[in-house]
Scaffold this active site. Structure first.
Site, PDB file in Angstrom:
ATOM      1  N   HIS A  48       0.871  -1.234  -0.036  1.00  0.00           N
ATOM      2  CA  HIS A  48       0.087  -0.110  -0.073  1.00  0.00           C
ATOM      3  C   HIS A  48       0.797   1.436  -0.003  1.00  0.00           C
ATOM      4  O   HIS A  48       0.690   2.252  -0.737  1.00  0.00           O
ATOM      5  CB  HIS A  48      -1.023  -0.208   1.243  1.00  0.00           C
ATOM      6  CG  HIS A  48      -1.735   1.264   1.443  1.00  0.00           C
ATOM      7  ND1 HIS A  48      -1.413   2.181   2.273  1.00  0.00           N
ATOM      8  CD2 HIS A  48      -2.772   1.419   0.569  1.00  0.00           C
ATOM      9  CE1 HIS A  48      -2.131   3.176   2.316  1.00  0.00           C
ATOM     10  NE2 HIS A  48      -3.077   2.894   1.239  1.00  0.00           N
ATOM     11  N   GLU A  51       1.879   2.055  -3.435  1.00  0.00           N
ATOM     12  CA  GLU A  51       0.870   2.304  -4.333  1.00  0.00           C
ATOM     13  C   GLU A  51       0.949   4.212  -4.341  1.00  0.00           C
ATOM     14  O   GLU A  51       0.871   4.777  -5.197  1.00  0.00           O
ATOM     15  CB  GLU A  51      -0.466   2.002  -3.780  1.00  0.00           C
ATOM     16  CG  GLU A  51      -1.718   2.650  -4.477  1.00  0.00           C
ATOM     17  CD  GLU A  51      -3.062   2.520  -3.841  1.00  0.00           C
ATOM     18  OE1 GLU A  51      -3.656   3.857  -3.730  1.00  0.00           O
ATOM     19  OE2 GLU A  51      -3.328   1.765  -3.129  1.00  0.00           O
ATOM     20  N   GLU A 126      -3.351   8.258   7.027  1.00  0.00           N
ATOM     21  CA  GLU A 126      -4.649   7.569   6.397  1.00  0.00           C
ATOM     22  C   GLU A 126      -4.732   6.316   7.375  1.00  0.00           C
ATOM     23  O   GLU A 126      -6.181   6.072   7.643  1.00  0.00           O
ATOM     24  CB  GLU A 126      -4.390   6.741   5.068  1.00  0.00           C
ATOM     25  CG  GLU A 126      -5.487   5.839   4.766  1.00  0.00           C
ATOM     26  CD  GLU A 126      -4.904   5.392   3.187  1.00  0.00           C
ATOM     27  OE1 GLU A 126      -5.716   4.400   2.958  1.00  0.00           O
ATOM     28  OE2 GLU A 126      -3.994   5.656   2.731  1.00  0.00           O
TER      29      GLU A 126
END
Length: 417
Positions: A48, A51, A126
């Site tokens: 992640h 990404e 996040e």
């Protein structure tokens, strides 16, 4: 039926081309065969993090978004436990810009300490916002390790804990990139108002010179069969209590996968589905209830989640879910109900063929599973399923010893178990 052609570069990059001249747009979709399942248990969240890092600039292109916006394009990406997928949509006459951008970041990211620090902060924020500071946000941080004890599906794509991302070093990040972000570990699908010959020329021009990378064998530990019911009770500051029941199911390539998926639709797709009709409309025990399959490549989870109506005890709510599941095991689904759900699945799959982006992503995913041609037989697989097969898969899934139950209750509410 999606028509396409494929070719492979000498460095191992697989390229699929789907021509659709009913649009003036094109999509370049690149799927990298890397997800959270490929991470070390001590260094989770890397797929992640990447990404995000992939948008932080590459060797020859410090600002990824700028050149794309100039030609009217847009891009995005997503990470799962199995894959990381990047896509660009842009006017077809600017197709080469997408090749230039994607090839440069496959060749080499910029790997600056500043970029790593910026994206590390973004991911940590996040993690806090979506998973720690939001009602029910940490459900998957709890349910995955409850259901999986050995397989790396036991952590979510965001990672096990913040510390893993906070402690990620430049050497760690470079090693992850070098192993997984290679031509031989990628599938590129180009779809839209394109022609095969031009795509081949662009692919050779922009990607052929990228080193293939070292091949590796993915050797993931298999999750052993669960032999006893598991449960965890969490008390949190949430508006209403929630129940999550997870059952181990077949992997994505199993013949039983579509049967399990169809079963989830019988139970939970739309207001006429079993669980909604019985538990929300008739018995008024739940305000909301859903059943779904994770769709993982390796052994799956079939999940039932619901929020009981205020005043209904968690024990009563949980027992009601089990009664519905026992009904699925004990009686055959009538042909009319079965066909209705099959028709909904068929319309969903056909609807996905209206979007060149959906077509590109589906072709990439099915190519990664085995071969993209299998996408065109998916409807057929669902239409062949019988009521007896559904009963059989329900009996295999819905067993107490195959269940992991997360009871997520509001503070001050009596809990069950």
């Amino acid at each position: 039926m999606i028509q396409f052609k494929r070719f492979k570069l000498d460095n191992g990059l697989t390229v699929l081309v789907h021509e659709d001249h009913n649009t003036a747009m094109a999509v370049v979709n690149i799927l990298y065969k890397v997800g959270a399942r490929d991470e070390s248990p001590e260094q989770t969240g890397f797929a992640h993090l990447f990404e995000h890092l992939m948008f932080g600039g590459s060797v020859n292109i410090p600002n990824y978004d700028g050149p794309l916006q100039q030609v009217g394009g847009e891009n995005n990406a997503f990470t799962s436990n199995d894959i990381t997928n990047y896509y660009i949509s842009l006017p077809a006459n600017n197709l080469e810009t997408a090749f230039w951008l994607e090839s440069d970041r496959m060749l080499s990211l910029a790997f600056s300490e500043q970029s790593l620090e910026v994206q590390r902060q973004v991911v940590c924020e996040e993690f806090k916002q979506r998973y720690l500071n939001q009602p029910y946000g940490d459900v998957w941080l709890k349910l995955r390790p409850l259901a999986y004890k050995v397989h790396p599906y036991r952590w979510a794509t965001i990672g096990k804990e913040l510390k893993h991302i906070e402690d990620a070093t430049m050497a760690d990040v470079k090693a992850f990139f070098k192993k997984y972000y290679t031509p031989q570990n990628a599938i590129m699908v180009v779809a839209g108002d394109v022609d095969f010959a031009t795509v081949k020329v662009f692919a050779e021009k922009w990607f052929a010179g990228i080193p293939a990378g070292e091949s590796f064998a993915r050797n993931l530990p298999a999750e052993p069969e669960q032999t006893e019911a598991r449960r965890e009770v969490v008390e949190a500051d949430v508006p209403v209590s929630s129940l999550y029941l997870a059952f181990h199911g077949p992997d994505r390539l199993s013949d039983d996968y579509q049967r399990m998926d169809l079963l989830s639709d019988i139970l939970s797709r739309g207001s006429s589905s079993r669980l909604y009709r019985s538990l929300v409309k008739q018995q008024k025990l739940f305000t909301d209830i859903n059943a779904y399959v994770l769709g993982s490549i390796d052994a799956n989870l079939f999940v039932v989640e619901g929020k009981p109506v205020e005043g209904v005890s968690l024990e009563e709510a949980e027992n009601a879910i089990w009664r519905e599941l026992e009904t699925m095991k004990g009686t055959l689904v009538e042909e009319r109900e079965l066909q209705k759900v099959k028709n909904k699945i068929e319309s969903t799959l056909l609807f996905a063929e209206l979007s060149i982006l959906d077509k590109a992503m589906n072709l990439a995913f099915y190519e990664m599973l085995g071969k993209a041609e299998d996408y065109n037989t998916e409807v057929e697989k669902y239409q062949k399923i019988t009521a007896e097969e559904l009963q059989h898969i329900a009996s295999a899934l819905f067993r107490k010893e195959n269940s992991s139950t997360l009871v997520y209750k509001t503070k001050g509410v009596e809990h069950v178990g």
